[in-house]
Design a protein around this motif. Structure first.
Motif, mmCIF file in Angstrom:
data_model
loop_
_atom_site.group_PDB
_atom_site.id
_atom_site.type_symbol
_atom_site.label_atom_id
_atom_site.label_comp_id
_atom_site.label_asym_id
_atom_site.label_seq_id
_atom_site.Cartn_x
_atom_site.Cartn_y
_atom_site.Cartn_z
ATOM 1 N N PHE A 129 0.000 -28.389 35.337
ATOM 2 C CA PHE A 129 -1.801 -28.521 35.945
ATOM 3 C C PHE A 129 -1.644 -29.836 37.066
ATOM 4 C CE2 PHE A 129 -2.094 -30.525 31.553
ATOM 5 C CZ PHE A 129 -2.145 -31.934 31.823
ATOM 6 N N GLY A 139 -4.727 -31.980 28.546
ATOM 7 C CA GLY A 139 -4.656 -33.134 29.648
ATOM 8 C C GLY A 139 -4.166 -34.085 29.229
ATOM 9 N N ASP A 177 -6.462 -30.583 32.551
ATOM 10 C CA ASP A 177 -6.221 -29.134 33.279
ATOM 11 C C ASP A 177 -7.407 -28.610 33.511
ATOM 12 O OD1 ASP A 177 -5.758 -26.644 33.747
ATOM 13 O OD2 ASP A 177 -4.134 -26.394 32.103
ATOM 14 N N HIS A 202 -9.433 -26.380 31.473
ATOM 15 C CA HIS A 202 -9.801 -26.594 30.082
ATOM 16 C C HIS A 202 -11.171 -27.640 30.478
ATOM 17 C CE1 HIS A 202 -7.009 -24.234 27.952
ATOM 18 N NE2 HIS A 202 -6.004 -24.914 28.580
#
Length: 163
Positions: free
Chosen positions: A17, A64, A87, A90
């Motif tokens: 990501f 993340g 990310d 999310h």
């Protein structure tokens, strides 16, 4: 959600990501075509005083990441700096807030006296609002310091909070 130390084995999940976030050129002042090796060397702190963490869901999916390190060395090493990426798949789940709270607490526990962000893109309104809600203030804005791919030249905020 669990926040834990990042590991070298977890780098591919972070890079998955991180690469499109950096390539978009909207929030990070990195070369948009940074190599995975260079990004890893910059982001993945494998020993103190630098630290890198990931937020994961119960099945282990990386949501993340954040990294924490001294903003400067020597007599200025008591001020922390940090970077954060969530990310986009999310976002809106509180991952950024959880990482921010965790990193502020970790910086305080590590003995830092303050935290400074050197380059928060001013039109990244979600990030600016999050950092303000966590006690950061904008000390200055460097006009037109960031060339945003959609909005042209925009400012970069220097944000700060005492710990």
């Amino acid at each position: 959600m669990l926040i834990r130390d990042a590991t070298a084995a977890g780098w591919p999940a972070i890079w998955a990501f991180m690469r499109p976030i950096v390539a978009s050129g909207e929030t990070f002042s990195w070369d948009r075509d940074i190599s995975p090796e260079r990004a890893r060397a910059y982001w993945l702190h494998e020993r103190p005083p630098g630290r890198t963490v990931v937020a994961v869901d119960p099945d282990g999916t990386v949501l993340g990441t954040a990294e924490l390190h001294p903003n400067h060395g020597g007599p200025a090493a008591h001020v922390a700096n940090a970077g954060f990426m969530v990310d986009p798949a999310h976002s809106g789940r509180g991952v950024g807030r959880a990482l921010g709270e965790h990193v502020v607490a970790r910086a305080r526990a590590d003995g830092y006296r303050a935290m400074q962000f050197n380059a928060v893109v001013e039109n990244n309104t979600r990030a600016v609002a999050l950092w303000r809600s966590l006690g950061f203030e904008v000390l200055a804005t460097v006009p037109e310091a960031f060339h945003h791919p959609r909005d042209g030249y925009v400012g970069l905020h220097v944000m700060y909070r005492r710990l």
